[in-house]
Design a protein around this motif. Sequence first.
Motif: not given
Lengths: 110, 114
Positions: A34-38, A44-46, A49, A86, B102, B104
Amino acid sequence: RKEVEQDPGPFNVPEGATVAFNCTYSNSASQSFFWYRQDCRKEPKLLMSVYSSGNEDGRFTAQLNRASQYISLLIRDSKLSDSATYLCVVNAGGYNKLIFGAGTRLAVHP
Amino acid sequence: EAQVTQNPRYLITVTGKKLTVTCSQNMNHEYMSWYRQDPGLGLRQIYYSMNVEVTDKGDVPEGYKVSRKEKRNFPLILESPSPNQTSLYFCASSLLGTSLGEQYFGPGTRLTVT
């Protein structure tokens, strides 16, 4: 060696540029990515995928290379609002556990 | 609104004074987890829980305790905080299985131990 490694950056790019980040992982049994952004000082938020066949979401494209054990994120036509860190995230194979990279910082300037 | 809440958001305390950081989610998620984030080290998992009364250690559990008496709540307890526990803490939740990625996240708790 860290389980998930990322170039910390920062990547300083002008608006409209295309930028790519790579992330390597050490556990060949890893199953999902996955890549998340913060954003600064936020949670962090998804972002997306990463699927085996590669996938695209608007200006963002994620790719997986299992043979070389890396994933990538490509951002086209960068916006000021893309400025963030990221995080590359890997699901440790066989465990209910996520491994987070330390993140790559992107700064988009006018 | 689907969310994960944490309290307090900011806390300054002294060495040895017990504290609890609360975490609550309203999405009926089975999986809940606590992370700490330190510069250059990324997010490191402290403890996680796959369901009520089921908890397990993550990568950095020393000095922390958790409990999962209800599905929605997953408090983090520092029995005797020390300065090396100064950090940014995040609680997160998700479904299990293929949805584990995923996560939260709550808004974070910035803890300073003097």
